[in-house]
Design a protein around this motif. Sequence first.
Motif: not given
Length: 222
Positions: A177-185
């Motif tokens: 699984t490839a994952v992209v997380d964005a915090f405080n968008v």
Amino acid sequence: MTGLFQKRLEPGVAPDRVRTTPGPGGNTPAYNSDFHTVELGFTRRMRDRWMLSAFGGRLWSTKFQNVQTGTGETALVRTAPAFLWFPNERRFGRLTETTWNVKVIGRYEGPWGVSASSTVRLNSGYNWGRRITVNLPQAGRENMLAEPVTSNRGLATKILDVRLDKTLSMGGSRNLTAVVDAFNVLNSNTVINFTTISGPSFKQVLGVLPPRAVRVGVQLRY
């Protein structure tokens, strides 16, 4: 004020500094605190490729206030004043702070192994009162509340986090699984901690929400 008394020696402080001892004797108030919470929640379990969960709560905290307490985001439950029972520290009696928080989590599993999820968090600002530092004769310097801690409230925080992921089958029970997380968008920069002591540094910013950040990674399950 009448009550039970004890003397305590501290480096650099006159030996006749007096503090009252909490307890039922001598009309001295005991260190009693009351906490009441109301929480509500709703969950829509995963079905038809999507789920949603929402919950929130409100806290009423009634107690004597510590003059050293900050305004940071971790101050939901305040630190006890460790029985440093100066009369000035309880001059307003027990005070009731209130805080609230809401959190919403959602996920959608799209075609071709691509999924999206997000989290929205809302937190109230914290109650705070202006504090002053005074020099007392033969007692050194002491901090005390100049107004009830319920006189002011900090800024509410709003945080949006988002995740995108794509899963590839590698045969058998193995998945990559490839994952992209964005915090405080939304890149919120709400002030979450500041100085409450009167003086040149009053309301000086001590901390803000961390800026927007992106994390990329892979997960191997087998």
